[in-house]
Design a protein around this motif. Structure first.
Motif, PDB file in Angstrom:
ATOM      1  N   ILE A 106       0.874  -1.180   0.000  1.00 26.95           N
ATOM      2  CA  ILE A 106       0.000   0.000   0.000  1.00 26.95           C
ATOM      3  C   ILE A 106       0.908   1.226   0.000  1.00 26.95           C
ATOM      4  O   ILE A 106       1.782   1.356   0.861  1.00 26.95           O
ATOM      5  CB  ILE A 106      -0.927   0.004   1.224  1.00 26.95           C
ATOM      6  N   ALA A 107       0.713   2.095  -0.985  1.00 27.08           N
ATOM      7  CA  ALA A 107       1.627   3.231  -1.137  1.00 27.08           C
ATOM      8  C   ALA A 107       0.920   4.531  -0.774  1.00 27.08           C
ATOM      9  O   ALA A 107      -0.120   4.857  -1.337  1.00 27.08           O
ATOM     10  CB  ALA A 107       2.129   3.292  -2.570  1.00 27.08           C
ATOM     11  N   HIS A 108       1.484   5.220   0.218  1.00 26.64           N
ATOM     12  CA  HIS A 108       0.977   6.543   0.573  1.00 26.64           C
ATOM     13  C   HIS A 108       1.917   7.629   0.075  1.00 26.64           C
ATOM     14  O   HIS A 108       1.645   8.802   0.218  1.00 26.64           O
ATOM     15  CB  HIS A 108       0.792   6.660   2.084  1.00 26.64           C
ATOM     16  N   ARG A 109       3.106   7.224  -0.467  1.00 26.95           N
ATOM     17  CA  ARG A 109       4.067   8.182  -1.018  1.00 26.95           C
ATOM     18  C   ARG A 109       4.327   7.811  -2.476  1.00 26.95           C
ATOM     19  O   ARG A 109       4.490   6.620  -2.786  1.00 26.95           O
ATOM     20  CB  ARG A 109       5.405   8.095  -0.275  1.00 26.95           C
ATOM     21  N   PRO A 110       4.431   8.807  -3.353  1.00 25.37           N
ATOM     22  CA  PRO A 110       4.668   8.486  -4.765  1.00 25.37           C
ATOM     23  C   PRO A 110       5.991   7.758  -4.966  1.00 25.37           C
ATOM     24  O   PRO A 110       6.124   6.928  -5.861  1.00 25.37           O
ATOM     25  CB  PRO A 110       4.666   9.858  -5.450  1.00 25.37           C
ATOM     26  N   GLU A 111       6.995   8.037  -4.076  1.00 29.56           N
ATOM     27  CA  GLU A 111       8.313   7.401  -4.224  1.00 29.56           C
ATOM     28  C   GLU A 111       8.212   5.883  -4.132  1.00 29.56           C
ATOM     29  O   GLU A 111       9.034   5.163  -4.718  1.00 29.56           O
ATOM     30  CB  GLU A 111       9.290   7.906  -3.141  1.00 29.56           C
ATOM     31  N   THR A 112       7.211   5.419  -3.396  1.00 27.92           N
ATOM     32  CA  THR A 112       7.087   3.955  -3.204  1.00 27.92           C
ATOM     33  C   THR A 112       6.842   3.270  -4.554  1.00 27.92           C
ATOM     34  O   THR A 112       7.202   2.107  -4.739  1.00 27.92           O
ATOM     35  CB  THR A 112       5.940   3.647  -2.217  1.00 27.92           C
ATOM     36  N   LEU A 113       6.242   4.007  -5.497  1.00 28.86           N
ATOM     37  CA  LEU A 113       5.952   3.397  -6.795  1.00 28.86           C
ATOM     38  C   LEU A 113       7.227   2.962  -7.516  1.00 28.86           C
ATOM     39  O   LEU A 113       7.186   2.097  -8.387  1.00 28.86           O
ATOM     40  CB  LEU A 113       5.182   4.378  -7.685  1.00 28.86           C
ATOM     41  N   THR A 114       8.362   3.569  -7.132  1.00 33.26           N
ATOM     42  CA  THR A 114       9.603   3.248  -7.856  1.00 33.26           C
ATOM     43  C   THR A 114      10.088   1.827  -7.572  1.00 33.26           C
ATOM     44  O   THR A 114      10.959   1.331  -8.288  1.00 33.26           O
ATOM     45  CB  THR A 114      10.735   4.225  -7.465  1.00 33.26           C
ATOM     46  N   ILE A 115       9.547   1.177  -6.545  1.00 30.42           N
ATOM     47  CA  ILE A 115      10.070  -0.175  -6.237  1.00 30.42           C
ATOM     48  C   ILE A 115       9.129  -1.281  -6.715  1.00 30.42           C
ATOM     49  O   ILE A 115       9.341  -2.447  -6.403  1.00 30.42           O
ATOM     50  CB  ILE A 115      10.359  -0.334  -4.729  1.00 30.42           C
ATOM     51  N   VAL A 116       8.050  -0.913  -7.416  1.00 29.67           N
ATOM     52  CA  VAL A 116       7.093  -1.953  -7.842  1.00 29.67           C
ATOM     53  C   VAL A 116       7.045  -2.065  -9.358  1.00 29.67           C
ATOM     54  O   VAL A 116       7.593  -1.231 -10.088  1.00 29.67           O
ATOM     55  CB  VAL A 116       5.672  -1.641  -7.302  1.00 29.67           C
ATOM     56  N   ASP A 117       6.356  -3.126  -9.820  1.00 31.07           N
ATOM     57  CA  ASP A 117       6.191  -3.328 -11.263  1.00 31.07           C
ATOM     58  C   ASP A 117       4.875  -2.725 -11.749  1.00 31.07           C
ATOM     59  O   ASP A 117       4.812  -2.162 -12.837  1.00 31.07           O
ATOM     60  CB  ASP A 117       6.154  -4.830 -11.581  1.00 31.07           C
ATOM     61  N   ASP A 118       3.825  -2.886 -10.924  1.00 36.44           N
ATOM     62  CA  ASP A 118       2.480  -2.465 -11.354  1.00 36.44           C
ATOM     63  C   ASP A 118       1.833  -1.574 -10.308  1.00 36.44           C
ATOM     64  O   ASP A 118       2.229  -1.595  -9.127  1.00 36.44           O
ATOM     65  CB  ASP A 118       1.579  -3.692 -11.536  1.00 36.44           C
ATOM     66  N   VAL A 119       0.789  -0.868 -10.717  1.00 42.27           N
ATOM     67  CA  VAL A 119       0.034  -0.038  -9.783  1.00 42.27           C
ATOM     68  C   VAL A 119      -1.443  -0.435  -9.879  1.00 42.27           C
ATOM     69  O   VAL A 119      -2.002  -0.507 -10.977  1.00 42.27           O
ATOM     70  CB  VAL A 119       0.182   1.465 -10.118  1.00 42.27           C
ATOM     71  N   MET A 120      -2.036  -0.701  -8.717  1.00 40.09           N
ATOM     72  CA  MET A 120      -3.455  -1.038  -8.676  1.00 40.09           C
ATOM     73  C   MET A 120      -4.186   0.118  -7.990  1.00 40.09           C
ATOM     74  O   MET A 120      -3.845   0.482  -6.865  1.00 40.09           O
ATOM     75  CB  MET A 120      -3.661  -2.330  -7.866  1.00 40.09           C
TER      76      MET A 120
END
Ligand SMILES: Nc1ncnc2c1ncn2[C@@H]1O[C@H](COP(=O)(O)OP(=O)(O)OP(=O)(O)O)[C@@H](O)[C@H]1O
Length: 579
Positions: free
Chosen positions: A532-546
């Motif tokens: 669960i991402a509450h910061r946009p930076e967290t998106l940099t460590i994943v492959d997909d976004v739900m």
């Protein structure tokens, strides 16, 4: 519905008989000791009677000494028997209490979060401690004690008949009348005592709630209202305590009256029998002794009957708890080794009557890392909780590795999945206990590595006893951020196939967050991960976004490329500090 209302079915007595059955030998020993104990008490006045009659009749010193020796021997035997009875009944009581408590705790620990919302900790402690102790009292003490007291009353009445039928004829109805009177008196006091106990429990609960929330109370100016309410509760409790005390004060007085009536009746009968029917002084004395002895079982049995009523209330409450079905029953199956895929198919879920997820479907292949984003309350944490099987769906299927999680053993599933939430609990124990939860399969070097890896190295270096330093309630405290790092360090140790993270970096400063993000990245590499991402930076460590909005999965797409300068499908309002 996720809720499971407690069953108020009839008490399952066989459950409790089984607990006692485990201590059958001790229980039988108790059943043998009790009549012996009663017997020695009943024989003693007979020996005294013979002694007095022998003394009055001028019999030999040897005969008198014989009676005296028998009397002393009886007194010693009685002491031994009552000590033995107390010891055995205490043993049975402790063993049964602990077993019921252990099983109840195991049952409660397997419940889901909604159960704990329905039953606050104070109530559970009261049930597991207070109610179970009272239940064990019934199993090991009360039933036997009532039997002893009844045996004693019958024995005394028989002994009085044997002494002289007129004693028996007088004391049989007298004992019955006294029993009824005492019972009535106590019956009036008990509801008042229960009212007082309820007010006391309510007051304690209120104080506990206020002490726990003291920071919020002070910060929001609620202290005056809290003090006024506490004062109202204290005065209410005082009023009820006074009423209960007034009612209970009549009890010792009634017992005194009963003793006096018994003595007078026995004396009058004795004097009359001695003057008109020529009975011996020893007989009069024995009659007097039995009359005094009668008071004890009468008083005792009355309060025991009342105890039984109170205890039955406790048994009902314990049964209610045992009757609460596990929210997630074990399916018994195991997962094939290897990283698992995760999928939801038409999943609909509501907490109690509050719908949260509606027809949710998605699939995450094994080894894929996905960030869940969306506004607060959209259902992101609920998706993680369902994967961890804290809840089952009302419709649809949640699968791991292609298997419906309901068909799996809960323990087996959770050994392959790690869930790190924002709600971290530090247990009162050493740092080692907090990392391993008493599982000693990890060497210290590995524990230290995971502490280092999450960025707690400097914090650790300052601890006086290293891994043996006590932390948690009553010992060294941790900041909210440090608690989250500790939870992640625990997760690193477990080498799970599937990782569920509820933004463990939410409470960290930017520097610590960067460091933790790198750790998380290494941790979820090659595993199936939902973060669960509450910061946009967290998106940099994943492959997909739900994207999860109002209980629906709006999209599940590859993460936007950070180099193309667009947000892709990710609305910046989903993140902390962006609006
Ligand atoms: N145990 C519970 N009992 C009843 N309702 C609950 C419970 N837990 C969550 N809810 C409700 O379910 C809804 C979804 O909650 P959930 O925690 O899944 O949302 P979320 O998207 O993770 O929110 P956040 O980003 O704020 O953590 C919310 O409206 C919440 O109030």
């Amino acid at each position: 519905m996720a809720s499971h209302e407690p069953r108020t079915a009839a008490t399952n007595w066989s459950r409790y008989v089984a607990y006692v059955g485990g201590h059958r030998r001790w229980f039988l020993l108790l059943a043998a000791l009790i009549p012996l104990d009663v017997g020695t008490q009943l024989v003693a006045p007979q020996v005294v009677r013979r002694f007095i009659d022998a003394a009055v009749g001028g019999r030999s010193q040897t005969e008198l000494a014989g009676y005296a020796v028998v009397f002393v021997a009886l007194a010693v035997v009685r002491q031994v028997l009552s000590t033995g009875t107390g010891w055995v009944s205490g043993r049975v009581a402790w063993r049964t209490t602990n077993e019921v408590r252990r099983d109840l705790l195991a049952h409660v620990l397997r419940q889901g979060p909604t159960f704990f919302l329905r039953h606050p900790p104070g109530e559970l402690v009261d049930r597991m401690d207070g109610d179970v102790t009272r239940l064990a009292k019934l199993l090991s003490e009360l039933v036997l004690d009532i039997a002893v007291q009844l045996l004693m009353i019958i024995g005394i009445v028989v002994a009085l008949f044997l002494l002289d039928w007129r004693y028996g004829a007088l004391f049989t109805p007298l004992a019955l009348v006294m029993l009824l009177l005492l019972r009535r008196l106590l019956g009036r006091a008990v509801p008042l005592i229960a009212d007082r106990q309820r007010a006391e429990a309510g007051l304690l609960g209120y104080l506990e709630e206020n002490l726990t929330g003291r920071e919020d109370l002070n910060a929001n100016g609620g202290t005056t209202h809290a003090l006024e309410t506490a004062w109202d509760r204290i005065t209410h409790h005082y009023r009820l305590a006074r009423r209960a005390a007034r009612a209970t004060v009549t009890w010792p007085a009634a017992v005194q009256v009963l003793t006096a009536v018994n003595l007078c009746a026995a004396l009058a009968t004795g004097v009359w029998l001695s003057q008109n029917r020529g009975v011996s002084v020893g007989t009069v004395f024995a009659g007097l002794s039995y009359a005094i002895l009668l008071r004890m079982p009468l008083v005792s049995i009355t309060s025991r009957f009342q105890d039984v009523q109170n205890v039955l209330g406790s048994v009902r409450r314990v049964e209610e708890l045992f009757g609460e079905a596990h929210i997630v029953p074990d399916g018994g199956g195991t997962l094939a080794p290897g990283r698992g895929s995760v999928s939801f198919t038409g999943v609909t879920f509501a907490y109690e009557d509050r719908p949260v997820l509606s027809d949710v479907s998605f699939t995450i292949p094994a080894g894929r890392r996905v960030a869940l984003v969306g506004r607060s309350g959209g259902g992101k944490s609920t998706i993680l909780r369902m994967l961890f099987r804290q809840y089952d769906p009302q419709a649809g299927t949640v699968s791991v590795g292609g298997v419906d999680v309901r068909r799996l053993d809960v323990g087996a599933l959770r050994s392959r999945i790690t869930l790190v939430t924002q709600d971290v609990h530090v247990i009162a124990g050493t740092l080692r206990d907090n990392l391993t939860f008493y599982d000693d399969r990890w060497p210290d070097e590995q524990l230290l590595r995971s502490v280092e890896e999450v960025g707690l190295g400097t914090w650790y270096a300052a601890l006086p006893d290293g891994l043996d330093t006590r932390i948690g309630p009553g010992a060294a405290g941790l900041s909210a951020g440090e608690e989250q790092l500790l939870a992640l360090a625990r997760a690193l140790l477990t080498d799970p196939d599937i990782v569920l993270l509820d933004e463990p970096s939410a409470r960290l400063d930017p520097h610590a967050e960067r460091r933790l993000r790198r750790t998380m990245e290494r941790f979820i590499e090659g595993r199936t991960a939902l973060v669960i991402a509450h910061r946009p930076e967290t998106l940099t460590i994943v492959d997909d976004v739900m994207v999860v909005e109002e209980g629906r999965v709006v999209s599940l797409t590859p993460r936007p490329d950070p180099t193309d300068g667009t947000d892709g499908p990710v609305d910046q309002r989903f993140f902390v500090g962006r609006s």
